[in-house]
Design a protein around this motif. Structure first.
Motif, mmCIF file in Angstrom:
data_model
loop_
_atom_site.group_PDB
_atom_site.id
_atom_site.type_symbol
_atom_site.label_atom_id
_atom_site.label_comp_id
_atom_site.label_asym_id
_atom_site.label_seq_id
_atom_site.Cartn_x
_atom_site.Cartn_y
_atom_site.Cartn_z
ATOM 1 N N ARG A 69 0.834 -1.213 0.000
ATOM 2 C CA ARG A 69 0.000 0.000 0.000
ATOM 3 C C ARG A 69 0.865 1.259 0.000
ATOM 4 N NH1 ARG A 69 -3.351 -3.106 3.327
ATOM 5 N NH2 ARG A 69 -2.359 -2.334 5.224
ATOM 6 N N GLU A 70 1.904 1.266 0.838
ATOM 7 C CA GLU A 70 2.793 2.430 0.914
ATOM 8 C C GLU A 70 3.511 2.676 -0.410
ATOM 9 O OE1 GLU A 70 5.336 1.511 4.200
ATOM 10 O OE2 GLU A 70 3.792 1.967 5.695
ATOM 11 N N LEU A 71 3.973 1.610 -1.033
ATOM 12 C CA LEU A 71 4.667 1.753 -2.317
ATOM 13 C C LEU A 71 3.716 2.203 -3.422
ATOM 14 C CD1 LEU A 71 7.097 -1.305 -2.179
ATOM 15 C CD2 LEU A 71 7.684 1.123 -2.027
ATOM 16 N N GLN A 72 2.472 1.735 -3.367
ATOM 17 C CA GLN A 72 1.494 2.182 -4.355
ATOM 18 C C GLN A 72 1.205 3.672 -4.184
ATOM 19 O OE1 GLN A 72 -1.611 -0.676 -3.520
ATOM 20 N NE2 GLN A 72 -1.130 -1.856 -5.356
ATOM 21 N N GLN A 73 1.100 4.139 -2.936
ATOM 22 C CA GLN A 73 0.876 5.561 -2.682
ATOM 23 C C GLN A 73 2.065 6.384 -3.168
ATOM 24 O OE1 GLN A 73 0.132 5.665 1.525
ATOM 25 N NE2 GLN A 73 -2.043 5.170 1.315
ATOM 26 N N LYS A 74 3.262 5.905 -2.877
ATOM 27 C CA LYS A 74 4.467 6.614 -3.318
ATOM 28 C C LYS A 74 4.525 6.666 -4.839
ATOM 29 C CE LYS A 74 9.457 6.747 -2.636
ATOM 30 N NZ LYS A 74 10.599 6.152 -1.945
ATOM 31 N N ASN A 76 1.985 6.610 -6.911
ATOM 32 C CA ASN A 76 0.985 7.581 -7.365
ATOM 33 C C ASN A 76 1.471 9.015 -7.180
ATOM 34 O OD1 ASN A 76 -0.771 5.573 -8.186
ATOM 35 N ND2 ASN A 76 -1.850 5.519 -6.234
ATOM 36 N N LEU A 77 2.122 9.293 -6.051
ATOM 37 C CA LEU A 77 2.671 10.633 -5.819
ATOM 38 C C LEU A 77 3.749 10.976 -6.846
ATOM 39 C CD1 LEU A 77 2.924 10.746 -1.918
ATOM 40 C CD2 LEU A 77 1.383 12.081 -3.383
ATOM 41 N N LEU A 78 4.600 10.010 -7.137
ATOM 42 C CA LEU A 78 5.658 10.248 -8.119
ATOM 43 C C LEU A 78 5.078 10.466 -9.517
ATOM 44 C CD1 LEU A 78 8.370 7.726 -6.891
ATOM 45 C CD2 LEU A 78 8.467 10.223 -6.801
ATOM 46 N N LEU A 79 4.017 9.737 -9.858
ATOM 47 C CA LEU A 79 3.369 9.952 -11.152
ATOM 48 C C LEU A 79 2.792 11.369 -11.229
ATOM 49 C CD1 LEU A 79 1.485 6.584 -11.818
ATOM 50 C CD2 LEU A 79 3.474 7.494 -13.035
ATOM 51 N N LYS A 80 2.168 11.797 -10.141
ATOM 52 C CA LYS A 80 1.585 13.147 -10.095
ATOM 53 C C LYS A 80 2.689 14.203 -10.220
ATOM 54 C CE LYS A 80 -1.338 16.079 -7.224
ATOM 55 N NZ LYS A 80 -2.063 16.190 -5.957
#
Length: 102
Positions: A69-74, A76-80
């Protein structure tokens, strides 16, 4: 009659193979755990899948889920951030092209 014995021999070889690999013990223990459940799960197959896993305990499994979950959030943030930086870069690129054409 010989065909019956040949297939019985193959069955016995396969049974020994499963026993040697620990498959029979694993299946037996999962089925016993399901039998001993006071409240039987609605989905017995899902119960078997969860309890027949690669041998991770629930703490390890939960730790991996949290990390995922943490890596998926990271991610997504990096994509943004990447998208924002590209947009900022596009603001300056046309000006560079115009200046170079003069």
């Amino acid at each position: 009659m010989a065909h019956y014995r040949a297939s019985e021999s193959k069955r016995e070889q396969f049974r020994r193979y499963l026993e040697k690999a620990g498959v029979l013990d694993s299946l037996t223990s999962v089925l016993v755990a399901l039998y001993e459940e006071t409240e039987k799960p609605n989905n017995a197959l899902e119960f078997i899948k969860q309890n027949l896993g690669p041998g991770m305990d629930s703490a390890e499994s939960e730790s991996l889920r949290t990390e995922l979950r943490e890596l998926q959030q990271k991610h997504n943030l990096l994509l943004k951030e990447n998208k924002e930086l590209r947009n900022r870069l596009l603001q300056y690129e046309p000006a560079v092209e115009d200046g170079g054409a003069e």
